[in-house]
Design a protein around this motif. Structure first.
Motif, PDB file in Angstrom:
ATOM      1  N   THR A  66      44.167  22.577  44.837  1.00 39.76           N
ATOM      2  CA  THR A  66      43.403  22.288  46.042  1.00 39.76           C
ATOM      3  C   THR A  66      42.837  23.579  46.631  1.00 39.76           C
ATOM      4  OG1 THR A  66      45.377  22.477  47.418  1.00 39.76           O
ATOM      5  CG2 THR A  66      44.817  20.285  46.598  1.00 39.76           C
ATOM      6  N   TRP A  67      41.850  23.398  47.486  1.00 40.49           N
ATOM      7  CA  TRP A  67      41.292  24.537  48.212  1.00 40.49           C
ATOM      8  C   TRP A  67      40.751  24.037  49.542  1.00 40.49           C
ATOM      9  CZ3 TRP A  67      36.211  25.666  49.762  1.00 40.49           C
ATOM     10  CH2 TRP A  67      35.265  24.719  49.392  1.00 40.49           C
ATOM     11  N   LYS A  68      40.670  24.951  50.499  1.00 43.95           N
ATOM     12  CA  LYS A  68      40.015  24.659  51.770  1.00 43.95           C
ATOM     13  C   LYS A  68      39.468  25.961  52.324  1.00 43.95           C
ATOM     14  CE  LYS A  68      44.379  24.718  54.344  1.00 43.95           C
ATOM     15  NZ  LYS A  68      45.287  23.940  55.170  1.00 43.95           N
ATOM     16  N   PRO A  78      48.528  24.862  46.021  1.00 42.28           N
ATOM     17  CA  PRO A  78      49.090  25.336  44.760  1.00 42.28           C
ATOM     18  C   PRO A  78      48.287  24.846  43.550  1.00 42.28           C
ATOM     19  CG  PRO A  78      50.404  23.529  45.610  1.00 42.28           C
ATOM     20  CD  PRO A  78      49.340  23.816  46.635  1.00 42.28           C
ATOM     21  N   MET A  79      48.395  25.572  42.455  1.00 42.83           N
ATOM     22  CA  MET A  79      47.668  25.245  41.234  1.00 42.83           C
ATOM     23  C   MET A  79      48.628  24.717  40.172  1.00 42.83           C
ATOM     24  SD  MET A  79      44.459  25.997  41.649  1.00 42.83           S
ATOM     25  CE  MET A  79      43.499  26.897  42.845  1.00 42.83           C
ATOM     26  N   ALA A  80      48.193  23.685  39.459  1.00 41.01           N
ATOM     27  CA  ALA A  80      48.902  23.185  38.284  1.00 41.01           C
ATOM     28  C   ALA A  80      48.134  23.687  37.072  1.00 41.01           C
ATOM     29  CB  ALA A  80      48.929  21.664  38.300  1.00 41.01           C
ATOM     30  N   MET A  81      48.843  23.932  35.983  1.00 38.78           N
ATOM     31  CA  MET A  81      48.140  24.467  34.824  1.00 38.78           C
ATOM     32  C   MET A  81      48.793  24.038  33.532  1.00 38.78           C
ATOM     33  SD  MET A  81      48.425  28.606  34.815  1.00 38.78           S
ATOM     34  CE  MET A  81      46.986  29.160  34.015  1.00 38.78           C
ATOM     35  N   THR A  82      47.960  23.928  32.484  1.00 37.06           N
ATOM     36  CA  THR A  82      48.510  23.653  31.162  1.00 37.06           C
ATOM     37  C   THR A  82      49.339  24.868  30.753  1.00 37.06           C
ATOM     38  OG1 THR A  82      46.495  24.495  30.116  1.00 37.06           O
ATOM     39  CG2 THR A  82      46.609  22.111  30.503  1.00 37.06           C
TER      40      THR A  82
END
Length: 131
Positions: A66-68, A78-82
């Motif tokens: 997400t971003w704002k 937070p970022m999810a990643m492979t």
């Protein structure tokens, strides 16, 4: 005497790229140029306006989160990643993802996006030619 009328149009002004819905290709991390790796696409970031989704490719893995934005300050994550392991691109990926954590100030000049914290430019992007 003959009079000719000629329409004069103003020269096109260079429009700054939009922050959102643009594929921003990573050019440098903390002033260090990102090496192009043969047969591998360049790392990029895309901040989608719909749903405030941040997504991209970090040099080895895909990521999204997400971003704002508030008062010109971008907050990411937070970022999810492979979780693939790659022979090349891991150093770039680590530096890129660390730089994306938390809040950053931004400045767009023409086709360049600069993210910085304080006086330190942490990421430099250019509008990607790739979709």
């Amino acid at each position: 005497a003959e009079i000719a009328l000629v329409r004069v149009t103003p020269a096109a002004t260079t429009q700054a790229a939009a922050l959102t819905d643009t594929n921003w290709e990573l050019v440098a991390v903390s002033g260090t140029a990102i090496p192009a790796l043969a047969g591998q696409r360049a790392p990029f970031l895309r901040l989608q306006s719909e749903g405030n989704v941040a997504q991209g490719f970090s040099g080895c893995n895909q990521f999204n989160g997400t971003w704002k934005i508030n008062d010109g300050v971008i907050e990411l994550g937070p970022m999810a990643m492979t979780m693939m392991a790659c022979a090349d691109g891991m150093e770039t990926e680590t530096a890129f993802m660390r730089a994306l954590e938390g809040t950053v100030d931004h400045k767009i000049q023409g086709n360049e996006l600069r993210l910085h914290r304080g006086d330190d430019e942490i990421l430099l992007f250019r509008v990607s030619e790739q979709p």
